[in-house]
Design an enzyme around this catalytic site. Structure first.
Site, PDB file in Angstrom:
ATOM      1  N   LYS A 273     108.463 -32.750   0.877  1.00 13.82           N
ATOM      2  CA  LYS A 273     109.084 -33.387   0.825  1.00 13.82           C
ATOM      3  C   LYS A 273     108.943 -34.574   2.341  1.00 13.82           C
ATOM      4  CE  LYS A 273     113.516 -30.580   0.302  1.00 13.82           C
ATOM      5  NZ  LYS A 273     114.147 -31.381  -0.655  1.00 13.82           N
ATOM      6  N   ASP A 284     119.826 -25.548   3.663  1.00 18.81           N
ATOM      7  CA  ASP A 284     119.656 -25.784   2.378  1.00 18.81           C
ATOM      8  C   ASP A 284     119.846 -23.735   2.396  1.00 18.81           C
ATOM      9  OD1 ASP A 284     118.861 -26.189   0.048  1.00 18.81           O
ATOM     10  OD2 ASP A 284     116.370 -25.587   0.982  1.00 18.81           O
ATOM     11  N   ARG A 347     115.588 -22.190  -7.319  1.00 17.19           N
ATOM     12  CA  ARG A 347     116.051 -21.196  -8.057  1.00 17.19           C
ATOM     13  C   ARG A 347     115.030 -19.892  -8.654  1.00 17.19           C
ATOM     14  NH1 ARG A 347     114.335 -27.089 -11.176  1.00 17.19           N
ATOM     15  NH2 ARG A 347     115.643 -27.143  -9.413  1.00 17.19           N
TER      16      ARG A 347
HETATM   17  N1  BES Z   1     117.414 -28.233  -1.118  1.00 19.88           N
HETATM   18  C1  BES Z   1     116.862 -29.319  -2.259  1.00 19.88           C
HETATM   19  C2  BES Z   1     117.679 -30.196  -2.907  1.00 19.88           C
HETATM   20  C3  BES Z   1     118.518 -30.465  -1.629  1.00 19.88           C
HETATM   21  C4  BES Z   1     118.632 -31.821  -1.515  1.00 19.88           C
HETATM   22  C5  BES Z   1     120.010 -30.086  -0.990  1.00 19.88           C
HETATM   23  C6  BES Z   1     118.909 -32.841  -0.654  1.00 19.88           C
HETATM   24  C7  BES Z   1     120.686 -30.425  -0.195  1.00 19.88           C
HETATM   25  C8  BES Z   1     120.262 -32.111  -0.203  1.00 19.88           C
HETATM   26  C9  BES Z   1     116.048 -28.614  -3.100  1.00 19.88           C
HETATM   27  O1  BES Z   1     115.050 -27.343  -2.896  1.00 19.88           O
HETATM   28  C10 BES Z   1     114.970 -29.040  -3.849  1.00 19.88           C
HETATM   29  O2  BES Z   1     114.142 -29.609  -2.954  1.00 19.88           O
HETATM   30  N2  BES Z   1     115.603 -29.697  -4.606  1.00 19.88           N
HETATM   31  C11 BES Z   1     114.665 -30.405  -5.766  1.00 19.88           C
HETATM   32  C12 BES Z   1     114.246 -30.147  -7.307  1.00 19.88           C
HETATM   33  C13 BES Z   1     112.842 -31.145  -7.582  1.00 19.88           C
HETATM   34  C14 BES Z   1     111.527 -30.770  -7.427  1.00 19.88           C
HETATM   35  C15 BES Z   1     113.213 -30.602  -9.218  1.00 19.88           C
HETATM   36  C16 BES Z   1     115.552 -32.237  -5.571  1.00 19.88           C
HETATM   37  O3  BES Z   1     116.141 -32.144  -6.109  1.00 19.88           O
HETATM   38  O4  BES Z   1     114.613 -33.113  -5.453  1.00 19.88           O
HETATM   39 ZN    ZN Z   2     115.981 -26.131  -0.791  1.00 19.45          ZN
HETATM   40 MN    MN Z   3     113.719 -27.872  -1.883  1.00 13.87          MN
END
Ligand code: BES
Ligand code: ZN
Ligand code: MN
Length: 495
Positions: A273, A284, A347
């Site tokens: 990220k 998370d 997931r």
């Molecule tokens: N934990 C994140 C989702 C998230 C993002 C929660 C912002 C709270 C605030 C999750 O693991 C994630 O990174 N999801 C990605 C999925 C993508 C790679 C398909 C996302 O939402 O960008």
């Molecule tokens: Zn996550």
């Molecule tokens: Mn993630």
């Protein structure tokens, strides 16, 4: 936690007194007595302040002449129009008005006992603070109030009626504590240990480490954990409420399962990220925090239901041992997954834990909670959690429980067309689709592991954490889901 004491309605002799007043309604006897003692000055002061009793309105009258510090009038809106949820918001609004006092009494002799109880609960929930790591806070910056008196005609009845709500509030606080903890403290091993606190409530707690999970074939969860120096854990928490917390529950009765995503920190892994706001990813694990808090709530109020809470605890880190984009992992179900993006890790964790839940507990139905996608925040903001389900009845029950607790959910669709997005060229599926409908394709992925059982998935990425104060939660961890699911169980699955 704010100590709530129910007392017989009599003239308070110290601290702040809160009077609950409806719009044009009859004031309570206690309020009338205070006004009488002031020779009518209280009523005149409230009138001069323009106080009408509208919901959300409040006015303070400093009243040392009455032997108290102040009288705070709080509006309840039109008589009879207040919902239980609204009563909690009133209680929440009261907290900042009295938190600087050493003593406070809410004159609740003019409202229904049910309303009084929900006001007390709201104040209690709003009083939450996480100050474990503040060593230099001045006493005057801290709330002084540690106990709240509720004055009403039948304190014994109110005390008994409040007990289960208090247990739920304790569950909410536990969830908030876990979510608030920094990620260096609350890593998977530590988080699993904290589940042991539930044992004293009669919950059976089993902790699985990597060895056990390898034996079970948890390739997806273990893949996520590969980059971390800290071992993953899975915790199963069992509450056999039908047999009073002992034994193994009524024969033939299938339990219900709650499953939580517990990524104690999500860097994204190799698909890392960006730096801005990455500290947020300590929460998370809020899905798991909710499941743990929920188990505390259900056991704390001796819920008459057999429930299993399961949490998958991992840290998602980039390193020389981390999983790569392109890796193919074999899940506990035998299905294979091509990991396109290591940041779509939640997931993967859920896939193995859900499969385990089905094989081990044969549940009637399952609900998973996860801070799964940023896309759900784009879709629903911070007002609703995303709800996905293969079962209209269960989905409707969850939605209704959300409305009555103020923890709102909004249902989004699932379908074959979305499912196509996660087809892989090399494995049974891949772990991401396109950007379009990102929360839905994530839910489609999870659905591939539920074997057609009644199931609800709640994407709580937008509701687990608040950046501003809410009616019954200060900014920070909300504990979202504990009250909602406790209500779901109470309304449909007990007795
Ligand atoms: N934990 C994140 C989702 C998230 C993002 C929660 C912002 C709270 C605030 C999750 O693991 C994630 O990174 N999801 C990605 C999925 C993508 C790679 C398909 C996302 O939402 O960008
Ligand atoms: Zn996550
Ligand atoms: Mn993630």
């Amino acid at each position: 936690m704010l100590d709530v004491t129910f007392v017989k309605a009599g003239l308070p002799k110290a601290g702040a007194v809160v009077v609950l007043l409806s719009e044009g309604g009859v004031p309570s006897a206690l309020h009338a007595a205070l006004d009488g003692a002031s020779g009518g000055l209280v009523a005149r002061a409230l009138e001069a302040a323009g106080f009408k009793g509208r919901a959300g309105q409040s006015a303070t009258v400093w009243a040392p002449g009455l032997g108290i510090t102040k009288l705070v009038a709080v509006g309840m809106g039109a008589p009879g129009a207040l919902t239980p949820d609204g009563a909690e918001a009133v209680g929440g609004a009261i907290w900042p008005l009295v938190s600087g006092e050493t003593e406070a009494t809410i004159a609740a002799d003019g409202v229904d006992m049910v309303v009084a109880i929900r006001v007390a609960l709201g104040a209690s929930l709003r009083s939450y603070r996480f100050d474990l790591y503040r060593t230099k806070e001045k006493p005057e910056d801290k709330p002084k109030l540690s106990g709240l008196n509720i004055a009403l005609p039948d304190p014994a009845a109110a005390r008994a009626a409040y007990a289960p709500f208090k247990a739920v509030a304790e569950g909410v606080f536990m969830a908030r504590d876990l979510v608030s903890e920094p990620p260096n403290v609350l890593h998977p091993v530590e988080m699993a240990e904290r589940c042991r606190a539930l044992e004293k409530l009669g919950v059976q707690v089993d902790i699985l480490g990597p060895k056990e999970m390898r034996k079970l074939g948890f390739g997806a969860l273990l893949g996520v954990a590969m980059g971390s120096a800290i071992e993953p854990r899975m915790v199963a928490m069992r509450w056999n409420g039908i047999s009073g917390g002992k034994g193994r529950g009524r024969r033939g009765e299938k339990p219900i399962c709650f499953i939580g995503k517990g990524v104690t920190f999500d860097t994204g892994g190799i698909s890392i990220k960006s730096a801005g706001g990455m500290e947020d990813m300590k929460w998370d694990m809020a899905g798991a925090g909710c499941v743990i808090g929920l188990m505390a709530a259900l056991a704390g109020r001796r819920a008459k239901c057999d429930v299993v809470g399961l949490v998958g605890l991992v840290e998602n880190m980039p390193s020389g041992t981390a999983q790569r984009p392109g890796d193919v992992v074999t899940t506990a179900s035998g299905q294979t997954v091509e990991v396109i993006n290591t940041d779509a890790e939640g997931r993967l964790v859920l896939a193995d834990v859900i499969h385990y839940a089905i094989e081990k507990y044969d549940p009637r139905w399952m609900i998973d909670l996860a801070t799964l996608t940023g896309a759900i925040i784009v879709a629903l903001g911070h007002e609703h959690a995303g709800l996905f389900s293969n079962d209209d009845t269960l989905a409707g029950q969850v939605e209704a429980a959300g409305k009555s607790t103020g923890e709102l959910c909004w249902r989004l669709p699932l379908s074959e067309a979305y499912d196509k997005q996660i087809k892989s060229d090399i494995a049974d599926m891949k772990n991401v689709g396109t950007r379009a409908g990102g929360s839905i394709t994530a839910a489609q992925f999870i659905q591939r592991f539920v074997q057609g059982r009644p199931w609800v998935h709640l994407d709580i990425a937008g509701t687990a954490w608040a950046t501003k104060d809410l009616p019954t939660a200060p900014k920070g961890a909300t504990g979202f889901g504990v009250r909602l699911l406790d209500r779901l169980v109470a309304d449909h699955f007990e007795g």
